[in-house]
Scaffold this active site. Structure first.
Site, short mmCIF file in Angstrom:
data_model
loop_
_atom_site.label_atom_id
_atom_site.label_comp_id
_atom_site.label_asym_id
_atom_site.label_seq_id
_atom_site.Cartn_x
_atom_site.Cartn_y
_atom_site.Cartn_z
CG ASP A 54 0.74 1.83 6.56
OD1 ASP A 54 1.28 1.22 7.82
OD2 ASP A 54 0.89 2.49 6.08
CB CYS A 83 -1.02 -0.20 1.17
SG CYS A 83 -1.84 -1.34 1.85
CG ASP A 115 -7.21 -4.32 -4.77
OD1 ASP A 115 -6.66 -4.73 -4.36
OD2 ASP A 115 -9.33 -4.24 -4.88
CD GLU A 135 -2.24 3.61 -3.80
OE1 GLU A 135 -3.31 3.69 -3.70
OE2 GLU A 135 -1.31 3.32 -2.12
CB ALA A 182 -0.20 6.87 -2.94
CB CYS A 231 -0.79 5.96 11.31
SG CYS A 231 -2.10 6.07 10.28
N GLY A 248 4.47 6.98 -0.49
CA GLY A 248 5.77 6.79 -1.37
C GLY A 248 7.02 6.74 -0.11
CG ASN A 249 6.82 9.87 3.47
OD1 ASN A 249 7.79 10.01 1.97
ND2 ASN A 249 6.43 10.62 3.62
CE LYS A 250 4.40 3.64 6.15
NZ LYS A 250 4.07 4.44 6.27
#
Length: 433
Positions: free
Chosen positions: A298, A227, A280, A249, A229, A349, A231-233
């Protein structure tokens, strides 16, 4: 309504300094001072606004975002003007059709807290949305030594993030390599040259945990970010692998953001390091990716660990949490079915056990998952220096053996919003026997 539409995106963003984000946005048509004042005040009364939304059930009638609804309720009930900005719009008309009901709930709210006016309501000042601004040096582009020589930040090192009491200071994180914290008012933002060059990634501390856990004492040449977007991870994961990160994504708008972030993080020389897949994740056939050995999952969650949301009644809605947990279980079970996978990190989160430990317990109880040989990793390989682990009581449905329970909880980590220097977060590391 233009003011509200432009303010909406800032209310949705959880990380970074609000003032910097608003006044550095060159695309705004409305006065930045008006947008900042509106978002600041809405955040200040957000807990009470959410109570009115929940009690009035207006969100069931109006098909608009919770953030846009909060802004409209703020101006109608919590601002000194007591009215919506001028101009005709069908959303404004539909909203004002509920004016009497909303005002009735507002009166009940004031009676509940025994106040006569808005300014008497107890609030937490929203001086900033985050206690620390975290940034990660992107080692795909530049090494830390060269970065500091090049940019000459002239910041004084401190030994604890709690000591970041003013600009001019910097903290090097004890848990995640190449991660640094600065005061929220420090001039390190999305308009900073280093950010524009992709040399730093502005990323919350806790969201750096999954990629680091996945690659700690382990080497993966190909991994999947299920998952991905914004894109930091993904970019963090890419800094550990030599071959490729498949960034998955399904949302078309978020795919655009993901591609932009990936291109900035990798540059032209390593543009194949991240391959964006617009689909998906649950439709991907595991047998087509037999050489993938690690995955980061995530998925969508309540976001209750994000500042301002922990108190929202909507995030505690049992039906919503049940639906989210069901989705989280499904996507994780699919991730665990990849034949070559030997390590999968699950994260949210959220602060709710329903989305965290209980999803993990359901997966560990699943016959298919058990037969595949999956269990939780030992604490030693799951950010062992981090003190907050999973909630032990949640694992009592699996066993009554206190040592086993402690071991299972040790395969999970938690963070507390703000107290741990960032958002509330949960991560669990699955490994195959």
């Amino acid at each position: 309504m233009k003011l509200y539409f432009e303010a909406e995106k800032f209310l949705k963003q959880s990380e970074g300094n609000l003032q910097s984000k608003v006044f550095n946005d060159k695309n705004l048509k409305s006065n930045p001072k008006h947008i900042y004042a509106l978002v600041y005040s809405t955040l200040k009364y957000k807990e009470y606004i959410q109570q009115i939304i929940t009690k009035s059930k207006i969100n069931k009638q109006l098909k608009i975002s919770n953030e846009l609804l909060a802004l409209l309720i703020h101006d109608l009930l919590f601002s000194s003007r007591g009215r919506i900005e001028s101009g005709k719009h069908h959303i404004k008309d539909s909203f004002l059709a509920n004016k009497t009901r909303l005002q009735a709930e507002f009166i009940k709210l004031k009676l509940k807290y025994k106040v006569k006016s808005v300014d008497q309501l107890p609030t937490v000042e929203q001086d900033d949305e985050t206690p620390i601004r975290w940034f990660r040096i992107n080692t795909i582009k530049i090494d830390p030594e060269r970065f500091f020589k090049k940019h000459k930040l002239n910041l004084q090192p401190v030994s604890r993030f709690q000591d970041l009491t003013k600009p001019g200071l910097i903290y090097q994180d004890d848990h995640i390599p190449n991660l640094y914290g600065v005061h929220p008012k420090e001039k390190i933002t999305t308009s900073t040259e280093a950010y524009k060059l992709g040399e730093i990634i502005i990323q919350d501390r806790a969201s750096c945990f999954p990629a680091y856990i996945l690659n700690y004492k382990d080497e993966h040449s190909k991994i999947i970010d299920a998952c991905a977007a914004p894109g930091n991870k993904t970019s963090h994961a890419a800094s550990f692998v030599e071959d490729v990160v498949y960034a998955v994504e399904k949302d078309s708008k978020r795919v655009g953001i993901l591609k932009q972030m990936s291109e900035k993080a990798t540059g032209k020389n390593k543009k194949k390091l991240i391959q964006v897949l617009h689909q998906d994740f649950t439709t991907i056939k595991p047998e087509d990716y037999e050489d993938v050995t690690g995955l980061i999952v995530d998925p969508s969650c309540s976001g209750s660990g994000i500042f301002g949301r922990a108190m929202d009644e909507e995030t505690k809605n049992s039906d919503r949490l049940e639906k989210l947990a069901s989705f989280q279980f499904t996507i994780m079970k699919h991730a665990l079915s990849f034949p070559g996978a030997r390590k999968v990190v699950y994260s949210t989160c959220s602060v709710h056990a329903e989305e965290n430990e209980r999803v993990v317990v359901d997966l560990l109880s699943d016959e298919t998952v058990k037969n595949q040989g999956w269990t939780l990793a030992d604490r030693e390989v799951v950010l062992s220096t981090w003190e907050r682990r999973g909630i032990e009581d949640e694992f009592m449905t699996l066993t009554r053996d206190s040592e086993v329970i402690k071991k299972l909880a040790g395969g999970c980590i938690r963070t507390i919003p703000k107290e741990d220097g960032g958002i509330g977060f949960f991560a669990a590391c699955f490994v195959k026997k």
